[in-house]
Design an enzyme around this catalytic site. Sequence first.
Site, PDB file in Angstrom:
ATOM      1  N   ARG A  36      16.393 -31.152  33.897  1.00  0.00           N
ATOM      2  CA  ARG A  36      16.131 -29.720  33.677  1.00  0.00           C
ATOM      3  C   ARG A  36      16.137 -29.370  32.182  1.00  0.00           C
ATOM      4  NH1 ARG A  36      19.189 -26.527  38.650  1.00  0.00           N
ATOM      5  NH2 ARG A  36      17.430 -26.677  40.107  1.00  0.00           N
ATOM      6  N   LYS A 193      18.736 -30.279  59.466  1.00  0.00           N
ATOM      7  CA  LYS A 193      18.727 -29.211  60.465  1.00  0.00           C
ATOM      8  C   LYS A 193      17.467 -28.375  60.482  1.00  0.00           C
ATOM      9  CE  LYS A 193      23.667 -28.498  60.894  1.00  0.00           C
ATOM     10  NZ  LYS A 193      24.756 -27.546  60.672  1.00  0.00           N
ATOM     11  N   GLY A 350      16.480 -30.680  45.857  1.00  0.00           N
ATOM     12  CA  GLY A 350      17.435 -31.617  45.247  1.00  0.00           C
ATOM     13  C   GLY A 350      17.480 -32.975  45.924  1.00  0.00           C
ATOM     14  N   GLY A 373      16.411 -24.484  45.874  1.00  0.00           N
ATOM     15  CA  GLY A 373      16.265 -23.294  46.719  1.00  0.00           C
ATOM     16  C   GLY A 373      14.971 -22.536  46.464  1.00  0.00           C
TER      17      GLY A 373
HETATM   18  C1  3PG Z   1      19.733 -24.257  41.347  1.00  0.00           C
HETATM   19  O1  3PG Z   1      20.454 -25.125  40.853  1.00  0.00           O
HETATM   20  O2  3PG Z   1      19.177 -24.377  42.452  1.00  0.00           O
HETATM   21  C2  3PG Z   1      19.443 -23.032  40.540  1.00  0.00           C
HETATM   22  O3  3PG Z   1      19.962 -23.160  39.252  1.00  0.00           O
HETATM   23  C3  3PG Z   1      19.955 -21.783  41.225  1.00  0.00           C
HETATM   24  O4  3PG Z   1      21.346 -21.820  41.337  1.00  0.00           O
HETATM   25  P1  3PG Z   1      22.054 -20.917  42.419  1.00  0.00           P
HETATM   26  O5  3PG Z   1      21.694 -21.497  43.764  1.00  0.00           O
HETATM   27  O6  3PG Z   1      23.514 -20.965  42.123  1.00  0.00           O
HETATM   28  O7  3PG Z   1      21.482 -19.520  42.269  1.00  0.00           O
HETATM   29 MG    MG Z   2      20.908 -23.737  44.709  1.00  0.00          MG
END
Ligand code: 3PG
Ligand code: MG
Length: 392
Positions: A36, A193, A350, A373
Amino acid sequence: MAWKTLDDMDLAGKRVLVRVDINVPMEDGKVTDTTRIDRIVPTIQDIVKAGGSPIMLAHFGRPKGQYVPEMSLSPLVPYMSDATGHDVTFIERPSRDMIDALPATQVVLIENTRFTAMEEANDPQMAGFLASLGDIYCNDAFSAAHRAHASTEGVAKLLPNCAGRLMQAELSALEAALSTPKRPVVAVVGGAKVSTKLELLGNLVAKVDHLVIGGGMANTFLAAQGVNVGKSLCEHDLADTARDILAKAKDAGCDIVLPSDVVVAREFKAGADNETVAADACPEDAMILDAGPQSVARIDGILAQAKTLIWNGPLGAFEIEPFNAATNAAALAAAKLSKAGSLVSVAGGGDTVAALNGAGAAEDFTYISTAGGAFLEWMEGKTLPGVAALQS
Ligand code: 3PG
Ligand code: MG
């Protein structure tokens, strides 16, 4: 595209607030994966080259509005200097006067935006304060764009704004994969899931030609079709939902690809004794931990005909060998086709990126998103507030 880029802005002599996502994994004070950080370098360098001063805003972890020393961004400063090739000034409590006192192209990093609860509340007062620190706002944090926070959304509306280089790359890769893809389009969706990916599956069946379902999720679909999955991870209560998705796919002409053979074991552990059986022949006392070679061959065949691939989630229990075999084989097939130029492949999330890295396939994918996310929400067809704010 509806948003501006750095090329549309006059950056010389300007203080450019840059929202970055440097929420990187750390262990014992050391960054274990600098991806990142590396990916925001073009934005920082381009601003400096144009005579501007990048003032970076970022969060780290989830400190819930409190000052948490372990979540300070200060340990990242040397990594940022290394990656960008510029000195980075760290400011804990910024003011416009402090920023104005710095040289014209100074690179600045402001302390964790989440150390005040006003950030996640998207408090207008915080957005206003942040806006007072800069002349231009640049969002380069696609992976945090699903959050409507003061530094990702509120402040964007108060200054002339644009997308950074990484944001541009993420948005164009995702557009190419799902908004205006070359067909046939294949989506590979895996993971434990169904319940966490319902909206995603619902959105995808209307958009893709083939939807490959893997991991624990596939068991739920198999069970919904009356297959006995033994001790496998399975959400039996979602049988109706799974059947709805299958029906919706049929109406939309989307081919749902479930495993036809599976690798089963009696224990969930690396190296567990295992056997490959037909998908409807899982022994009562065993659990499905991976897709089998016949299933992989079918996926390979689909990929070979496809023009576009979007991938989220592993096909099996990829974290324990040998149950990473299907994920690895399919990932390598996709990587090879991408390298040969016949497939545009985009992956995110991830676990997914970890799995593709483990397979040695990530490098040859067309695009690997930095988002977790945000990638999922985008695949669900949702509007990301951080992106929407740039368009307004
Ligand atoms: C992540 O690592 O997915 C982003 O930096 C967002 O982080 P968060 O889910 O804590 O908002
Ligand atoms: Mg996250």
